[in-house]
Design an enzyme around this catalytic site. Sequence first.
Site, PDB file in Angstrom:
ATOM      1  N   HIS A 117       0.865  -1.173   0.000  1.00 35.68           N
ATOM      2  CA  HIS A 117       0.000   0.000   0.000  1.00 35.68           C
ATOM      3  C   HIS A 117       0.910   1.233   0.000  1.00 35.68           C
ATOM      4  CE1 HIS A 117      -2.716   3.000   1.808  1.00 35.68           C
ATOM      5  NE2 HIS A 117      -3.700   2.233   1.407  1.00 35.68           N
ATOM      6  N   ASP A 194       3.173  -4.297   8.289  1.00 34.40           N
ATOM      7  CA  ASP A 194       1.922  -3.559   8.110  1.00 34.40           C
ATOM      8  C   ASP A 194       0.776  -4.568   8.197  1.00 34.40           C
ATOM      9  OD1 ASP A 194      -0.359  -2.405   7.112  1.00 34.40           O
ATOM     10  OD2 ASP A 194       0.581  -1.525   5.341  1.00 34.40           O
ATOM     11  N   GLN A 197      -4.339  -5.259   6.833  1.00 34.54           N
ATOM     12  CA  GLN A 197      -5.265  -6.218   6.216  1.00 34.54           C
ATOM     13  C   GLN A 197      -5.233  -7.578   6.900  1.00 34.54           C
ATOM     14  OE1 GLN A 197      -7.487  -5.438   4.153  1.00 34.54           O
ATOM     15  NE2 GLN A 197      -6.766  -3.469   3.399  1.00 34.54           N
ATOM     16  N   LYS A 220     -10.377  -1.265   9.940  1.00 36.97           N
ATOM     17  CA  LYS A 220     -10.341  -2.458   9.092  1.00 36.97           C
ATOM     18  C   LYS A 220     -10.538  -3.707   9.927  1.00 36.97           C
ATOM     19  CE  LYS A 220      -7.178  -0.250   5.864  1.00 36.97           C
ATOM     20  NZ  LYS A 220      -7.917   0.057   4.634  1.00 36.97           N
ATOM     21  N   CYS A 358      -4.619   2.025  -4.117  1.00 31.79           N
ATOM     22  CA  CYS A 358      -3.515   2.660  -3.400  1.00 31.79           C
ATOM     23  C   CYS A 358      -2.254   1.809  -3.425  1.00 31.79           C
ATOM     24  CB  CYS A 358      -3.886   2.973  -1.943  1.00 31.79           C
ATOM     25  SG  CYS A 358      -5.211   4.128  -1.800  1.00 31.79           S
TER      26      CYS A 358
HETATM   27  C1  LIG Z   1      -2.051  -2.813   3.668  1.00 28.99           C
HETATM   28  C2  LIG Z   1      -2.492  -1.441   4.065  1.00 28.99           C
HETATM   29  N1  LIG Z   1      -1.633  -0.620   4.663  1.00 28.99           N
HETATM   30  C3  LIG Z   1      -1.988   0.616   5.056  1.00 28.99           C
HETATM   31  C4  LIG Z   1      -3.256   1.106   4.846  1.00 28.99           C
HETATM   32  C5  LIG Z   1      -3.592   2.488   5.303  1.00 28.99           C
HETATM   33  O1  LIG Z   1      -4.477   2.425   6.350  1.00 28.99           O
HETATM   34  P1  LIG Z   1      -5.114   3.749   6.986  1.00 28.99           P
HETATM   35  O2  LIG Z   1      -5.716   4.497   5.838  1.00 28.99           O
HETATM   36  O3  LIG Z   1      -6.123   3.244   7.947  1.00 28.99           O
HETATM   37  O4  LIG Z   1      -4.015   4.511   7.635  1.00 28.99           O
HETATM   38  C6  LIG Z   1      -4.180   0.293   4.209  1.00 28.99           C
HETATM   39  C7  LIG Z   1      -5.540   0.792   3.919  1.00 28.99           C
HETATM   40  O5  LIG Z   1      -6.098   0.570   2.883  1.00 28.99           O
HETATM   41  C8  LIG Z   1      -3.794  -1.012   3.821  1.00 28.99           C
HETATM   42  O6  LIG Z   1      -4.664  -1.832   3.202  1.00 28.99           O
END
Ligand SMILES: Cc1ncc(COP(=O)(O)O)c(C=O)c1O
Lengths: 402, 141
Positions: A117, A194, A197, A220, A358
């Site tokens: 992401h 991270d 997900q 999430k 993204c």
């Molecule tokens: C793998 C991953 N990392 C980071 C994020 C960013 O999360 P947030 O927008 O809650 O900070 C997302 C959100 O789509 C994600 O799917």
Amino acid sequence: MSQTAFRSLFPCFSTKDRFPVYLDSAASTQLPQSVIDAQVNYCRAGHANVNRSGHTLARQATDKFNQTRQLVAAHIGAQAEQLIWTSGTTDAINTVASGLTHLLTADDEIWTTELEHHANLVTWQQLAATTGASLRYIPVLENGDLDIAHFEAQLSKRCKLVAIAHVSNTTGTINPVARVARLAQQFDAKVLVDGAQAVAHLKVDVNQLDCDYYVFSGHKMYGPTGIGALYGKPAALDALQPSKFGGEMISKVSLSGSEWNQLPYRLEAGTPNIIGALGMGAAAQFLADIEFNERHRHERQLLSYALQQLSTHPEVELLAKPMLQTSVIAFRLRDIHPQDAATLLDQQGIALRCGHHCAMPLSAKLSDVGSLRISFGLYNEPADVDALMQAIDHCVELLGDD
Amino acid sequence: MTKLPQLQLDLDAIEQRFSDCRAWEERYRQLLLLAKGLGKADPTLRQEAHLIDGCESDVWLSFEQQQLQLDSNAKIIRGLLVMLLACLDSYPLSQAQSEFAALLKRLGLAQHLSESRNNGLQGIWQAMYAIAQGDEQTFCR
Ligand SMILES: Cc1ncc(COP(=O)(O)O)c(C=O)c1O
């Protein structure tokens, strides 16, 4: 608990207005009644700031807030004092990146992967740019898995940090993060996972993963937006210089300088998102109250049913076939632009994601025009997949007749 | 020489086509038919330099030798481009944008105006304003 029982815990599915077939939980999950209640009840009962005033209401709020820290920490197998509140995954990654700036030089390498992401990619590009360090990527293989062999071969003591998604938000690939952590630690590199997900779908134990940092978002995992967490091993959190200042992160201030409070407060500037944290705690409790195997079985069944339906449809192309996958499927319809498909699916009440999710570098690799993505939550049922397949047929019929 | 070489339908003709549409399927069938009525663009239009920012699908725009050319790789956007050209043909630039929005609302396609869809329509208008630099008649006959 039966499928319908999961669904019945989420009030949005029993509203009178037609609620869409929601296949976009990777973007954000719906909230169960218990999470809504936790926030509303706290507001109704009366609220006070935490860690500051000494009056009874404030002490009660502080106690509740601290129990919540424990609940959320326990969700990933951690202790309360190892957990920093953040506004989300992105904020947590940025806290680590700015916090480590002082340790990196132009001789160092930061590693991430091609399937990240943007939050876990652009942040490191920026850190590399400010410190002069090189940013390197673990490549993605044709099927959507990471090329760990490449990483293993290239890894050296120049590597100071590896940042990797536990689960890809685009393909649902479950990455071998424990193995990556073991490899990285041979060279004393820090590892950030991270978990945005992963936390709603996998049983996460940070001790078993043995990573230095683990970051995730409330929204999430059936919690509210605007709240998330950064877990760190004590030494890893100690290494972080604060990048935001003010509030309870300070222990002593004079006009000539200030001293910082102990962890976790040192990295939590300003009044925290108390209501959000309580919501996230309730979400952790919500998940803890359902036996993991039961959740897991439900989600596995949904995933394999959807994969089976999609892979046997003549007009559907699956864009990744990872070895290990959870709750996310990337696909497209033959000769149909994903945006056209998404528009017509939306007309039929199917909520899914279209575009680059993204994760532009990965998306460009999978398909030159972006993709469609469905993702599941506990509330989804096989009937949602059936509705999707029917809507796809209709979509193909409308768009296909050239 | 026309400034809108791809124009094939005027606003009345477009409204006419949608006048009997009831269900959303009929509206989108018409929109997809419209898409086929977007006149061919030069093969050189589809290049990086002509790409508009902020689109889920690719939209290309050029204004060369006093001729506006538009294209997209998504059919629904191509249908909307036909409507956009018809508005440009009938109104000065800044009015064309509000007439375009009004047209989409009348035809039951207002969801394509939402910012959140990020479908590049806004980007197209911005690119055209940048080209016109205040000259409202830039794209009119
Ligand atoms: C793998 C991953 N990392 C980071 C994020 C960013 O999360 P947030 O927008 O809650 O900070 C997302 C959100 O789509 C994600 O799917």
